[in-house]
Design an enzyme around this catalytic site. Structure first.
Site, short mmCIF file in Angstrom:
data_model
loop_
_atom_site.label_atom_id
_atom_site.label_comp_id
_atom_site.label_asym_id
_atom_site.label_seq_id
_atom_site.Cartn_x
_atom_site.Cartn_y
_atom_site.Cartn_z
CE LYS A 137 -5.50 -1.42 0.26
NZ LYS A 137 -4.26 -2.21 0.29
CB THR A 165 -0.93 0.01 1.22
OG1 THR A 165 -1.77 -1.16 1.18
CG2 THR A 165 -1.81 1.25 1.23
#
Length: 424
Positions: free
Chosen positions: A372, A296
């Site tokens: 995301k 991430t």
């Protein structure tokens, strides 16, 4: 002797109670006992609070706190994806099936995207956030609610707040310069169809390097082993390497050794600093493999990284994941992949093996991480607002377990309320 109860009537929004009546009854025990047969006959779900005659009003305030925060966050997220050039309907489809989902997001965002101006007037939402005035009287901080309210007040300074019919879409258009409805009307494509096309023409992958065998990475790497790939793993935590060998994997002593002679290198480390280190630090990955970055990280970092790797003749796929540890080990993750067609084709079989839902997002490296990021934004808001709501409920003297049961069946629910807050 007369008895008094308060009976707050609302609709259920969970899968079990969809559209059915819920009643929250509060009052003295003898009053509740006498009213229970009648109230039970009137509803599908009855919540009974004994004691003070106002639990229903308090629960309504807590639920409206959640709905208001979720609504502002949902609009902010859709505005953000619009500014990033990602089609809002695609973000809606992905997030509504992921950890960033809430009842408000799933059911109200389509109305905004379709341009339904008859819902969500500015003034109505501001009125529903009036719970903040009550919190002030209790000297109880509600930081997320305060921020949501300030966003709406800021909207009024842009000339929309004085119009009772002004929609929140108009407010956000003024605040952020995001024309959500125009973006929603743009030509739409199907990310899952693009993924199927990539998988159909993907090249053969025999040997995979996997850097980052943490909770998620270990499950992903061992699932690749079960899918008959040869996997070479690396992690700085030595006991994890022993576990990986016991699971049938090979190990490298450094990122460079792990990436040697592999077809695809998967990087699943914690953050940008670690990704930079394993690719460019001492003994960093040096092979000519196609690289899947599933950490991430920010879209800007991925875009910059792709340019740097291309100068070394390497291909990068931006492929953040969602789904948790269990789904990682089962190969049922949701993956949001972006990159060049060549890079995606070289890694398609690996992405397919790891995912139940694979989305290919147009826009090049960084687009997947953009989706995301939006999902994480919403998930974070839902965690924090859930805690804020439960804290307010406790301050109001409500039974928080019963409050939770009400919220998870109401419009204030979210993925995290349903799955995480059951520990209260």
């Amino acid at each position: 002797m007369a008895h008094l109860i308060e009976a707050y009537v609302s609709r259920g929004f969970s899968e079990v109670l969809e559209g059915r009546t819920m009643i929250t009854s509060s009052g003295r025990s003898e009053a509740n006992a006498k009213a229970q047969p009648i109230l039970s006959a009137m509803c599908e779900k009855l919540f009974t609070f004994e004691g003070e005659v106002c639990a229903g009003s308090k629960i309504k305030m807590v639920n409206e706190l959640l709905e208001g925060i979720h609504l502002v966050a949902a609009l902010e997220a859709i505005s953000l994806c619009t500014q990033a050039g990602i089609h809002p309907w695609i973000v809606y489809d992905i997030v509504s099936n992921a950890a960033g989902n809430s009842w408000i997001f799933k059911n109200h965002i389509p109305q905004f995207l379709r341009g339904d101006t008859k819902v969500h007037s500015y003034r109505t939402v501001v009125q529903n956030l009036g719970v903040g005035d009550m919190a002030k009287s209790l000297i109880f901080p509600l930081p997320l609610l305060a921020v949501a309210h300030q966003q709406l007040i800021l909207g009024s300074s842009h000339g929309q707040g004085d119009d009772s019919d002004a929609t929140l879409v108009n407010v956000w258009g003024k605040l952020l310069g995001a024309n959500i409805q125009d973006a929603a009307s743009a030509e739409l494509y199907e990310p899952e169809q693009l993924a199927r096309q990539i998988i159909a023409k993907s090249t053969v992958v025999k040997r995979i390097g996997f850097i980052g065998l943490g909770a998620m990475g270990f499950g992903m790497a061992t699932h690749l082993l079960k899918s008959n790939f040869c996997v070479v793993g690396y992690d700085v935590y030595k006991p994890t390497l022993t576990r990986f060998v016991n699971a049938g994997g090979l190990i490298g002593n450094s990122p460079a050794e792990t990436s040697k002679d592999v077809d695809v290198l998967v990087v699943m480390v914690t953050n940008e600093t670690q990704a930079e280190s394993v690719l460019y630090g001492d003994l960093g990955a040096i092979a000519g493999a196609s690289i899947i970055l599933s950490s991430t990280v920010s879209p800007a970092f991925v875009s910059q990284l792709e340019r740097r790797l291309q100068s070394r003749g390497l291909k990068l796929v931006d492929a953040p994941v969602s789904g948790g540890v269990k789904r990682a080990s089962e190969g049922t993750l949701t993956i949001m992949a972006s990159g060049t067609d060549e890079a995606l084709t070289c890694t398609g079989s690996v992405l397919s093996a790891l995912s139940e839902k694979l989305y290919v997002i147009r826009g090049g490296c960084g687009a997947g991480s953009g989706v995301k990021m939006i999902n994480q934004l919403l998930a974070g808001v839902h965690i924090a607002s859930g805690a804020e709501a439960m804290a307010l409920g406790a301050r109001l003297g409500l039974n928080t377990r019963m409050l939770f049961d009400f919220v998870k069946n109401s419009g204030g629910t979210s993925w995290f309320v349903s799955w995480e807050m059951h520990c209260l």
